[in-house]
Design an enzyme around this catalytic site. Sequence first.
Site, mmCIF file in Angstrom:
data_model
loop_
_atom_site.group_PDB
_atom_site.id
_atom_site.type_symbol
_atom_site.label_atom_id
_atom_site.label_comp_id
_atom_site.label_asym_id
_atom_site.label_seq_id
_atom_site.Cartn_x
_atom_site.Cartn_y
_atom_site.Cartn_z
ATOM 1 N N TYR A 149 -9.550 5.780 -12.345
ATOM 2 C CA TYR A 149 -9.461 6.460 -11.060
ATOM 3 C C TYR A 149 -9.407 7.983 -11.172
ATOM 4 O O TYR A 149 -9.353 8.656 -10.144
ATOM 5 C CB TYR A 149 -8.187 6.038 -10.311
ATOM 6 C CG TYR A 149 -7.965 4.568 -10.149
ATOM 7 C CD1 TYR A 149 -8.954 3.754 -9.609
ATOM 8 C CD2 TYR A 149 -6.753 3.985 -10.497
ATOM 9 C CE1 TYR A 149 -8.737 2.400 -9.442
ATOM 10 C CE2 TYR A 149 -6.519 2.639 -10.326
ATOM 11 C CZ TYR A 149 -7.520 1.845 -9.796
ATOM 12 O OH TYR A 149 -7.303 0.505 -9.623
ATOM 13 N N GLU A 191 4.387 -6.532 1.365
ATOM 14 C CA GLU A 191 3.986 -6.841 -0.006
ATOM 15 C C GLU A 191 3.913 -5.568 -0.862
ATOM 16 O O GLU A 191 2.866 -5.232 -1.426
ATOM 17 C CB GLU A 191 2.629 -7.559 -0.004
ATOM 18 C CG GLU A 191 2.655 -8.889 0.723
ATOM 19 C CD GLU A 191 1.278 -9.478 0.967
ATOM 20 O OE1 GLU A 191 0.277 -8.784 0.669
ATOM 21 O OE2 GLU A 191 1.190 -10.604 1.470
ATOM 22 N N GLY A 196 4.294 -3.174 -4.098
ATOM 23 C CA GLY A 196 4.281 -3.347 -5.549
ATOM 24 C C GLY A 196 4.555 -2.021 -6.224
ATOM 25 O O GLY A 196 5.618 -1.788 -6.773
ATOM 26 N N ARG A 197 3.578 -1.114 -6.141
ATOM 27 C CA ARG A 197 3.698 0.208 -6.740
ATOM 28 C C ARG A 197 4.971 0.926 -6.262
ATOM 29 O O ARG A 197 5.662 1.583 -7.045
ATOM 30 C CB ARG A 197 2.473 1.039 -6.356
ATOM 31 C CG ARG A 197 2.408 2.418 -7.000
ATOM 32 C CD ARG A 197 1.391 3.308 -6.272
ATOM 33 N NE ARG A 197 0.132 2.646 -6.011
ATOM 34 C CZ ARG A 197 -0.932 2.692 -6.796
ATOM 35 N NH1 ARG A 197 -0.880 3.391 -7.916
ATOM 36 N NH2 ARG A 197 -2.043 2.062 -6.462
ATOM 37 N N ARG A 257 -5.392 3.695 -15.698
ATOM 38 C CA ARG A 257 -5.541 4.406 -14.425
ATOM 39 C C ARG A 257 -6.284 5.745 -14.539
ATOM 40 O O ARG A 257 -7.170 6.021 -13.713
ATOM 41 C CB ARG A 257 -4.183 4.618 -13.756
ATOM 42 C CG ARG A 257 -3.496 3.328 -13.327
ATOM 43 C CD ARG A 257 -2.263 3.602 -12.474
ATOM 44 N NE ARG A 257 -2.643 4.106 -11.174
ATOM 45 C CZ ARG A 257 -2.439 5.353 -10.768
ATOM 46 N NH1 ARG A 257 -1.863 6.233 -11.575
ATOM 47 N NH2 ARG A 257 -2.818 5.736 -9.561
ATOM 48 N N CYS A 274 -12.540 4.930 -28.629
ATOM 49 C CA CYS A 274 -13.880 5.491 -28.828
ATOM 50 C C CYS A 274 -14.641 5.528 -27.510
ATOM 51 O O CYS A 274 -15.681 4.878 -27.341
ATOM 52 C CB CYS A 274 -14.627 4.672 -29.876
ATOM 53 S SG CYS A 274 -16.168 5.437 -30.413
ATOM 54 N N GLU A 275 -14.103 6.272 -26.558
ATOM 55 C CA GLU A 275 -14.721 6.485 -25.247
ATOM 56 C C GLU A 275 -14.342 7.886 -24.779
ATOM 57 O O GLU A 275 -13.169 8.275 -24.862
ATOM 58 C CB GLU A 275 -14.223 5.460 -24.213
ATOM 59 C CG GLU A 275 -14.549 4.021 -24.518
ATOM 60 C CD GLU A 275 -16.014 3.680 -24.337
ATOM 61 O OE1 GLU A 275 -16.730 4.458 -23.676
ATOM 62 O OE2 GLU A 275 -16.443 2.633 -24.852
ATOM 63 N N GLY A 301 0.773 -1.232 0.000
ATOM 64 C CA GLY A 301 0.000 0.000 0.000
ATOM 65 C C GLY A 301 0.798 1.271 0.000
ATOM 66 O O GLY A 301 0.229 2.355 -0.183
#
Length: 421
Positions: free
Chosen positions: A325, A281, A283-284, A321, A351-352, A247
Amino acid sequence: MIPCEKLVYLPFQPTTDGLVCDGVSVRAIAAQVGTPVYIYSAAAIREAYRSIDAAFAEYPHAIHYALKANSTLAIARLLKAIGSRADANSGGEVEVALRAGFAPSDIVFTGVGKTRDEHEFAIVQDVGTINAESAGELDRIAAIGRALGKDARVALRVNPDIDAKSHPNISTGMKSNKFGVPLQDARQIYRERRSLQGIRFVGVHIHIGSQITTTDPLRRAAEALTSLALELRDDGVALEHMDLGGGLGIAYEGRPMITPMEYASVVVPELRRVGIPVVLEPGRAIVGHAGALVGTVVDTKEYPDGRRFAVLDAGMTELMRPALYGSFHRIVPVVPRAGSVIAFDIVGPICESSDVFARARDIEPLEVDDLVAVLDTGAYGAVMASNYNRHLLAPEVLVDNGQWQIIRRRQTLDDVLALES
């Protein structure tokens, strides 16, 4: 807190010849590989890992790199080579860890919805720990273990109802989230199953969310974890470790950020109450700053109200992302043009209407065929990519010691259609 730029190794830097990654020309890589392309710095990954390892040096610990952040095989192998263990969130990630050379005993298998096949595979492989998400999952693991003649090594994930103060879509430790069991129920679940054949309790697990930017939620999580561990010790449960999850955030916007040392300084005093090793743990925090997504401007246009658009060949299919988010990423031209900065909406080709990297972002003038780098995309970038609109997955490049190599080639349409009939 100290500004992140004084503490974090940032591999992508401007020079008179354009943006470089650890001294290697980004423009030269793009010229040979094409765009979109992900470029990673091996040096940045090593530095980030070692900073976390050093921060916890005075307390027994094991770092299990969270493969969900970036599970490209070469990245996993790089982490293995410098001493990391692995945290997997699916059977597929367990297999990637094994193919990357991690020993089964060095793998923690987490995940809120593991299937029977995934459980069986993890138990047959003798993974180090299966982090169970419910009492029912513990019972299912035990039944499989008995059928296989094995005792699966397990920990129970607890939900302490702590707000990580991050985006609600990446908060995992509140009672409104789907993860774990309520903290107040955990002791009884351990008591009722500590003698159950087919499982052996070796730990207790907590993970309250991702991109955490203040120390208080992390301290409170450690306090909840250790308090439960002390209760379990009183009950005669012989725990081998406490798992704090991950985290730790990174400074996407360049603002002050907690450091690994500050993280350790608030959780280690809590951990000392129990004294057994801790599993981390991240990651980021290991790979986030190490990557950049490089795209080419394929169109520009201006509306009567003055709004300007720069359309890239990279979009939400390469980097989800911002659409998912509303996240911020620094965006820079690889070779800046002379002139005053201009406010551009920097968008993708999908196309969004949500396919937007930035709104009204001040940046040097952009023209068609210019290269643009979206920074800090080493985590939750390529790993979340898709083939929507039949876009092909971008290649990935690793820069190491002044050299670069393709670690995943560009996908072809034949690769995609090979799965179809």
